[in-house]
Design a protein around this motif. Structure first.
Motif, PDB file in Angstrom:
ATOM      1  N   TYR A 127     -24.098 -56.966  72.001  1.00 20.65           N
ATOM      2  CA  TYR A 127     -23.823 -56.624  73.398  1.00 20.65           C
ATOM      3  C   TYR A 127     -24.451 -57.656  74.341  1.00 20.65           C
ATOM      4  CZ  TYR A 127     -23.440 -53.880  77.670  1.00 20.65           C
ATOM      5  OH  TYR A 127     -23.140 -53.471  78.942  1.00 20.65           O
ATOM      6  N   LYS A 128     -25.641 -58.163  73.950  1.00 20.45           N
ATOM      7  CA  LYS A 128     -26.302 -59.203  74.764  1.00 20.45           C
ATOM      8  C   LYS A 128     -25.412 -60.449  74.846  1.00 20.45           C
ATOM      9  CE  LYS A 128     -31.141 -58.536  73.853  1.00 20.45           C
ATOM     10  NZ  LYS A 128     -32.139 -59.054  72.943  1.00 20.45           N
ATOM     11  N   GLN A 129     -24.741 -60.734  73.727  1.00 18.36           N
ATOM     12  CA  GLN A 129     -23.853 -61.912  73.708  1.00 18.36           C
ATOM     13  C   GLN A 129     -22.552 -61.665  74.480  1.00 18.36           C
ATOM     14  OE1 GLN A 129     -23.221 -62.710  69.500  1.00 18.36           O
ATOM     15  NE2 GLN A 129     -25.418 -62.464  69.144  1.00 18.36           N
ATOM     16  N   HIS A 130     -22.180 -60.386  74.641  1.00 16.41           N
ATOM     17  CA  HIS A 130     -20.930 -60.030  75.340  1.00 16.41           C
ATOM     18  C   HIS A 130     -21.231 -58.946  76.376  1.00 16.41           C
ATOM     19  CE1 HIS A 130     -18.574 -62.092  72.204  1.00 16.41           C
ATOM     20  NE2 HIS A 130     -19.474 -61.604  71.384  1.00 16.41           N
ATOM     21  N   PRO A 131     -21.975 -59.275  77.411  1.00 20.13           N
ATOM     22  CA  PRO A 131     -22.420 -58.236  78.349  1.00 20.13           C
ATOM     23  C   PRO A 131     -21.303 -57.528  79.114  1.00 20.13           C
ATOM     24  CG  PRO A 131     -23.077 -60.435  79.088  1.00 20.13           C
ATOM     25  CD  PRO A 131     -22.486 -60.606  77.735  1.00 20.13           C
TER      26      PRO A 131
ATOM     27  N   SER B 185      -6.929 -42.464  67.777  1.00 15.02           N
ATOM     28  CA  SER B 185      -5.883 -42.600  68.796  1.00 15.02           C
ATOM     29  C   SER B 185      -6.486 -42.657  70.190  1.00 15.02           C
ATOM     30  CB  SER B 185      -4.903 -41.424  68.743  1.00 15.02           C
ATOM     31  OG  SER B 185      -4.095 -41.554  67.625  1.00 15.02           O
ATOM     32  N   GLY B 186      -7.534 -41.867  70.403  1.00 20.13           N
ATOM     33  CA  GLY B 186      -8.215 -41.873  71.696  1.00 20.13           C
ATOM     34  C   GLY B 186      -8.765 -43.263  72.004  1.00 20.13           C
ATOM     35  N   MET B 187      -9.338 -43.907  70.995  1.00 18.95           N
ATOM     36  CA  MET B 187      -9.894 -45.254  71.180  1.00 18.95           C
ATOM     37  C   MET B 187      -8.787 -46.255  71.509  1.00 18.95           C
ATOM     38  SD  MET B 187     -12.539 -45.133  67.991  1.00 18.95           S
ATOM     39  CE  MET B 187     -13.765 -46.342  68.312  1.00 18.95           C
ATOM     40  N   LEU B 188      -7.665 -46.115  70.820  1.00 23.53           N
ATOM     41  CA  LEU B 188      -6.533 -47.018  71.084  1.00 23.53           C
ATOM     42  C   LEU B 188      -6.042 -46.851  72.522  1.00 23.53           C
ATOM     43  CD1 LEU B 188      -4.561 -46.585  67.767  1.00 23.53           C
ATOM     44  CD2 LEU B 188      -5.257 -48.767  68.707  1.00 23.53           C
ATOM     45  N   ASN B 189      -5.908 -45.610  72.950  1.00 22.25           N
ATOM     46  CA  ASN B 189      -5.426 -45.358  74.313  1.00 22.25           C
ATOM     47  C   ASN B 189      -6.405 -45.864  75.352  1.00 22.25           C
ATOM     48  OD1 ASN B 189      -3.062 -44.230  73.418  1.00 22.25           O
ATOM     49  ND2 ASN B 189      -3.895 -42.161  73.363  1.00 22.25           N
ATOM     50  N   TYR B 190      -7.695 -45.710  75.053  1.00 19.00           N
ATOM     51  CA  TYR B 190      -8.714 -46.169  76.000  1.00 19.00           C
ATOM     52  C   TYR B 190      -8.615 -47.696  76.188  1.00 19.00           C
ATOM     53  CZ  TYR B 190     -13.272 -47.229  78.036  1.00 19.00           C
ATOM     54  OH  TYR B 190     -14.282 -47.701  78.846  1.00 19.00           O
ATOM     55  N   VAL B 191      -8.511 -48.404  75.080  1.00 13.59           N
ATOM     56  CA  VAL B 191      -8.445 -49.872  75.141  1.00 13.59           C
ATOM     57  C   VAL B 191      -7.172 -50.322  75.869  1.00 13.59           C
ATOM     58  CG1 VAL B 191      -8.206 -51.945  73.684  1.00 13.59           C
ATOM     59  CG2 VAL B 191      -9.931 -50.234  73.140  1.00 13.59           C
TER      60      VAL B 191
ATOM     61  N   PHE C 207     -14.105 -55.448  73.834  1.00 14.98           N
ATOM     62  CA  PHE C 207     -14.535 -54.142  73.322  1.00 14.98           C
ATOM     63  C   PHE C 207     -15.271 -54.312  71.988  1.00 14.98           C
ATOM     64  CE2 PHE C 207     -10.850 -53.687  75.938  1.00 14.98           C
ATOM     65  CZ  PHE C 207     -11.153 -52.606  76.760  1.00 14.98           C
ATOM     66  N   ILE C 208     -16.380 -53.593  71.878  1.00 14.75           N
ATOM     67  CA  ILE C 208     -17.076 -53.521  70.580  1.00 14.75           C
ATOM     68  C   ILE C 208     -16.640 -52.190  69.975  1.00 14.75           C
ATOM     69  CG2 ILE C 208     -19.324 -53.380  69.432  1.00 14.75           C
ATOM     70  CD1 ILE C 208     -20.435 -55.126  71.784  1.00 14.75           C
TER      71      ILE C 208
ATOM     72  N   LYS D  37      -6.557 -59.057  74.531  1.00 14.85           N
ATOM     73  CA  LYS D  37      -7.944 -58.609  74.667  1.00 14.85           C
ATOM     74  C   LYS D  37      -8.786 -58.998  73.449  1.00 14.85           C
ATOM     75  CE  LYS D  37      -6.879 -54.926  77.910  1.00 14.85           C
ATOM     76  NZ  LYS D  37      -7.198 -53.622  78.457  1.00 14.85           N
ATOM     77  N   THR D  38     -10.107 -59.026  73.641  1.00  7.51           N
ATOM     78  CA  THR D  38     -11.014 -59.400  72.545  1.00  7.51           C
ATOM     79  C   THR D  38     -11.614 -58.138  71.936  1.00  7.51           C
ATOM     80  OG1 THR D  38     -11.527 -61.414  73.733  1.00  7.51           O
ATOM     81  CG2 THR D  38     -13.059 -60.789  71.984  1.00  7.51           C
ATOM     82  N   LEU D  39     -11.430 -57.990  70.643  1.00 11.94           N
ATOM     83  CA  LEU D  39     -11.933 -56.817  69.926  1.00 11.94           C
ATOM     84  C   LEU D  39     -12.974 -57.270  68.916  1.00 11.94           C
ATOM     85  CD1 LEU D  39      -8.448 -55.212  69.187  1.00 11.94           C
ATOM     86  CD2 LEU D  39      -9.947 -54.733  71.141  1.00 11.94           C
ATOM     87  N   ILE D  40     -14.150 -56.655  69.005  1.00 13.17           N
ATOM     88  CA  ILE D  40     -15.233 -57.068  68.107  1.00 13.17           C
ATOM     89  C   ILE D  40     -15.635 -55.869  67.246  1.00 13.17           C
ATOM     90  CG2 ILE D  40     -17.542 -58.094  67.999  1.00 13.17           C
ATOM     91  CD1 ILE D  40     -17.059 -58.908  71.011  1.00 13.17           C
TER      92      ILE D  40
END
Ligand code: 13P
Ligand code: SF4
Length: 315
Positions: free
Chosen positions: A192-196, A221-227, A235-236, A254-257
């Motif tokens: 998170y420090k690297q991707h604030p 599915s909730g996570m997918l809808n949120y993103v 997003f981490i 988008k960037t997904l980690i």
């Protein structure tokens, strides 16, 4: 992470033909291998998959997921044939709750309402008053009269999260998901420090200290809808890494980690070994040879259907 449009392989094309010939439907969970997700008729979270299984007019259901999911599909369709590519595709949560021990606990608290997370065996479902999934658990708990006491099984992490969300005390079974308990808080804070500007999203099977730092908590599915709906672009993701396939398809820009696991692993992500037992080849063979099949006794299906139906009525 970038994605390029996958080309169908011969096996995928043959599977598509076989499906048509046999009037079969392939239901897949988001944690399945990308090549399996690509041939599925429907991909979803546990609740959506149960609903699809209840609605399908296909004669055969091939379940690309784990055993309790295929069992649920069979319970909802006793007259249909349901196949699972690898019968050993179990679940640490389901394994953590043996029926005999659970029956004994229930006997000690005969007045408690029993709510079981869908990640449990059909036999455990026969001991439940109502089933829930991660996407409707709060609603299910809130539907229980406030004067009633509750046993919640088998996921203690989801249970703790629900106690905090609903303000209800519950007696929790001591089960957990090996994948969601593997996330490292220290490594996540470092990331998170690297991707604030990143938003942390987590599945409620994760431990409390992970959920505390999450910006969003929900089912797959909730996570997918949120993103998809978020204005943020990094997003981490604290859930099984298989979800990244569909997520990246949905939000290619988008960037997904993937959230890092405690153990050092080469992909720095967490994978469910049970989910990954299914392969495209096993999926093909399973439909071609019509084995392995989910077989349950009529009596077991009848009893397990009651709490599943209650959940579907509430959803
Ligand atoms: P959902 O897809 O319902 O969020 O469940 C996640 C899971 O762990 C399935 O085993
Ligand atoms: Fe079970 Fe966890 Fe695998 Fe889901 S990710 S199937 S809860 S072991």
């Amino acid at each position: 992470m970038t994605v390029s449009a996958p080309q169908p392989t011969t096996l995928q094309e043959e599977l598509a033909q076989l499906k048509k010939d046999k009037n079969a439907v392939i239901l897949a969970h988001y944690y399945q291998e990308p090549e399996i997700q690509e041939v599925a008729d429907f991909i979803g979270d546990s609740l959506e998959l149960a609903k699809k299984a209840a609605e399908t007019s296909a004669e055969i259901i091939v379940f690309a997921g784990v055993h309790f999911m295929a069992e649920t599909a069979k319970i909802l369709n006793p007259s249909k044939r349901v196949f699972l590519p690898d019968l050993n595709a179990g679940c640490s949560l389901a394994d953590s709750c043996p029926p005999e021990a659970f029956r004994k606990l229930k006997e000690q608290y005969p007045d408690h309402v029993v709510v079981t997370y869908i990640n449990c065996s059909a036999e455990i479902k026969t001991h439940s008053d109502v089933v829930c999934t991660s996407s409707n658990a709060e609603k299910v708990i809130n539907s229980i009269p406030p004067e009633k006491q509750i046993i919640f099984a088998p996921d203690k992490n989801l249970g703790k999260y629900l106690m905090q969300k609903t303000g209800r005390e519950m007696l929790l079974w001591d089960g957990a998901c090996i994948v969601h308990e593997a996330f490292s808080l220290d490594k996540m804070l470092e990331l998170y420090k690297q991707h604030p500007s990143a938003k942390i999203i987590a599945h409620p099977e994760s431990e409390t200290h992970i959920l505390k730092i999450a910006n969003y908590i929900g089912s797959t599915s909730g996570m997918l809808n949120y993103v998809k709906g978020s204005e943020h672009d990094t997003f981490i993701v604290a859930t099984e890494a298989g979800i990244l396939h569909q997520m990246q398809n949905d939000v290619p820009q988008k960037t997904l980690i993937p959230a890092p696991a405690k153990e050092d692993n080469t992909c720095a992500c967490s994978e469910c070994a049970f989910m990954k037992m299914n392969t495209l080849k096993k999926l093909y063979d399973c439909l071609a040879k019509e084995t392995p099949e989910i077989k349950l006794s009529e009596d077991l299906m009848k009893k397990a259907l009651v709490p599943i139906k209650r959940m579907l009525q509430l959803s």
